[in-house]
Design an enzyme around this catalytic site. Structure first.
Site, PDB file in Angstrom:
ATOM      1  N   PHE A 155      52.734  59.310  55.841  1.00 40.95           N
ATOM      2  CA  PHE A 155      53.716  58.478  55.683  1.00 40.95           C
ATOM      3  C   PHE A 155      52.683  57.081  54.776  1.00 40.95           C
ATOM      4  CE2 PHE A 155      50.675  55.417  58.256  1.00 40.95           C
ATOM      5  CZ  PHE A 155      50.209  54.553  57.472  1.00 40.95           C
ATOM      6  N   GLU A 182      58.488  61.208  58.412  1.00 44.09           N
ATOM      7  CA  GLU A 182      59.531  60.810  58.758  1.00 44.09           C
ATOM      8  C   GLU A 182      60.151  59.308  58.632  1.00 44.09           C
ATOM      9  OE1 GLU A 182      57.428  62.310  60.502  1.00 44.09           O
ATOM     10  OE2 GLU A 182      57.178  61.809  62.949  1.00 44.09           O
ATOM     11  N   SER A 232      46.439  62.788  60.807  1.00 44.39           N
ATOM     12  CA  SER A 232      44.580  62.490  61.601  1.00 44.39           C
ATOM     13  C   SER A 232      45.143  63.471  61.580  1.00 44.39           C
ATOM     14  CB  SER A 232      46.239  61.640  62.133  1.00 44.39           C
ATOM     15  OG  SER A 232      47.167  62.107  63.276  1.00 44.39           O
ATOM     16  N   CYS A 287      43.187  56.878  53.363  1.00 43.84           N
ATOM     17  CA  CYS A 287      41.935  57.654  53.705  1.00 43.84           C
ATOM     18  C   CYS A 287      41.447  57.144  53.307  1.00 43.84           C
ATOM     19  CB  CYS A 287      42.969  59.095  53.794  1.00 43.84           C
ATOM     20  SG  CYS A 287      42.566  60.075  52.462  1.00 43.84           S
ATOM     21  N   GLU A 387      39.918  55.607  63.799  1.00 42.98           N
ATOM     22  CA  GLU A 387      40.134  54.469  62.111  1.00 42.98           C
ATOM     23  C   GLU A 387      40.666  53.661  62.710  1.00 42.98           C
ATOM     24  OE1 GLU A 387      42.311  58.227  60.918  1.00 42.98           O
ATOM     25  OE2 GLU A 387      41.883  57.484  58.239  1.00 42.98           O
TER      26      GLU A 387
END
Ligand code: NAD
Length: 502
Positions: A155, A182, A232, A287, A387
């Site tokens: 996302f 999504e 992820s 990230c 994270e």
């Protein structure tokens, strides 16, 4: 689920047509600053996935032989269309994802750079030739497209990451099935519309929506030859194992915990600005966000200045001018980040700055959390091990540069890291000894431009080759080695028993 007919429905792209799904399963796409439902996204049915893959398989027969120049001209047109629609794309992205308009333009722009690079793919998709490997024999290589490829995207960069994938796959002669996040697929769909307008033929690019079931169907499908995943670590590991077991080529770019080292000789103002931008920009949902800073020696005295810098950042909706930190993508993300902050306190870290429950006038229901800083963080704490993916910075101390390097190398992730110093010798020592794939020297977010490849490493990546750049040409092609010999009419020929000794 909201059944209102007034809410637009996101379409699937199958065989060159934007079609409405026949599924019963839909999910709302929600503006994270206002909770307004913007659209509904379908979870594609098995038949729809099959139709997308079949279309891509048929289209491959023609597309793989389409001349390099013809492919290139489509991407030249595509980059122009993306430029012309930059503001519109950024506005869609901000509405569904939350980041500021400036960040949203950056998201589109970093993808646009890959499209520009795809237009020049002929310079990279070149084979090699060795002349006279035996008498009258030459050997050369062909880098041929492999077939139907698929992409699964997260996302947090809904423009850039799809653009890391399908332009390079298609430019190298493959066809593609994309499965966007999504949570925010609308900007991705607008990019798909522009790709068709640029001239991508029917079936060459297909888009299906959904969650785990659609991803699993992609991993298992026998006609899909390669899967590129970004997301992820948990899901990426699953995708890598499942798609590899089904015989596919797979690359997975996954989660991170990126550390910055600050040496006491660093340029203080620049370093603090860079740390604040890299830790809290995009609400920490990158990230490559710097989520841990290791202050070495006397630099630990800078913590007060770091907190003061973080306090200057403005938390507001992404559409508002002057916003530094927009909302998190969803209420679930807000709950998760808030509970991790609570755990940080329970586990004994010092909360230097608490960004929870900021007041954001006019956007009271938004998923906001302001810059948050912990000091006294240890490697056992949840806020260090997980994270967080929010605007939360963990501050740690190290006595020496080598202690800081050892700390980073002991962390399981290997996505990005940075050092701030004025010492070339220290920076070079760091560059040599650090075991992380993307290294910044006085550069906080060292994401490589498209003539290189994204090179996360260790726990942040599975698969050998990175997305975009030179490496992805290898990923999306099969090398065929041809050894050839030609006879002319004067050639006396060789006896049937003669073999060529190479
Ligand atoms: P995610 O892993 O939840 O989702 C990624 C994709 O996987 C989505 O398309 C989603 O639909 C699908 N998915 C989700 N759950 C699944 C399941 N159980 N089975 C199969 N598929 C599933 O990631 P996200 O929350 O969208 O994105 C944030 C994560 O992505 C962070 O960990 C971030 O570090 C990482 N990320 C990594 C990079 C990189 O280059 N290393 C870049 C961007 C984001």
């Amino acid at each position: 689920m909201n059944d209102s007919q007034a809410v637009p429905r996101v379409k699937l792209l199958i065989d060159g047509e934007f079609v409405e799904s026949t599924t019963e399963q839909w999910r709302d796409i929600v503006n994270p600053a206002t909770q307004q439902v913007l659209a509904r996204v379908p979870f594609a049915t098995a038949d729809e996935i099959e139709a997308a893959v079949s279309s891509a398989k048929r289209a491959f027969q023609t597309w793989r032989k389409t001349p390099i120049g013809a492919r290139s001209r489509i991407f030249l047109k595509y980059q122009q269309l993306i430029r012309e629609h930059m503001k519109e794309l950024a506005a869609i992205l901000t509405a569904e994802q939350g980041k500021t308009l400036a960040d949203a333009e950056g998201d589109v722009f970093r993808g646009l750079e890959v499209v520009e690079h795809a237009a020049g793919i002929g310079n990279l998709q070149l084979g090699e030739l060795a002349n006279n490997v035996a008498s009258g024999v030459d050997t050369y290589t062909l880098l041929q497209p492999i077939g139907v490829c698929a992409g699964i995207t997260p996302f947090n960069f809904p423009a850039m990451i799809p653009l890391w994938m399908f332009p390079m796959a298609i430019a190298t002669g493959n066809t593609f099935v994309l499965k966007p996040s999504e949570q925010d697929p609308m900007v991705t769909m607008r990019l798909a519309e522009l790709a068709l307008e640029a001239g991508i033929p029917a079936g060459v690019l297909n888009v299906v929506h959904g969650g785990a079931d659609v991803v699993n169907a992609i991993c298992d499908h026998p006609h899909i030859k390669a899967v590129s995943f970004v997301g992820s670590t948990h899901v990426g590991t699953h995708v890598y194992n499942r798609a590899s077991a089904a015989g596919k080529r797979v690359q997975c770019m996954m989660g991170a915990k990126n550390h910055a080292i600050v040496l006491p000789d660093a340029h203080k103002e620049q370093t603090l600005n860079n740390l604040a931008g890299a830790a809290f920009g995009a609400a920490g949902q990158r990230c490559m966000a710097l989520s841990v800073v290791v202050l070495v020696g006397q630099a630990q005295e800078w913590i007060g200045d770091l907190v003061a810098k973080a306090r200057t950042l403005k938390v507001n909706a992404g559409v508002e001018a002057g916003t530094d930190v927009g909302p998190l993508v969803s209420c679930a993300a807000l709950d998760r980040v808030s509970s991790l902050i609570e755990r940080g306190q329970q586990e004994g870290a010092t909360l230097e700055l608490d960004g929870r429950n900021p007041s954001v006038a006019g956007y009271e229901s938004g998923n906001f959390i302001g810059p948050t800083i912990f000091s006294g963080v240890t490697t056992e704490m949840s806020i260090y091990r997980e994270e967080i993916f929010g605007p939360v910075l963990c501050v740690m101390h190290a006595a020496t540069l080598d202690d800081a390097i050892a700390l980073i190398n002991a962390n399981s992730n290997g996505n990005g890291t940075a050092i701030f110093t004025r010492s070339g010798a220290a920076a070079r020592h760091f560059q040599e000894e650090i075991d992380v794939g993307q290294v910044g020297i006085n550069v906080p977010i060292p994401v490589p431009v498209p003539m290189f490849s994204f090179t996360g490493s260790r726990g942040s990546k599975l698969g050998d080759l990175g997305p975009y750049g030179k490496q992805v040409v290898q990923f999306y092609t099969q090398t065929k080695t041809v050894t050839q010999r030609w006879f002319d009419e004067n050639d006396v020929g060789t006896s049937v028993n003669t073999t060529i000794t190479l």
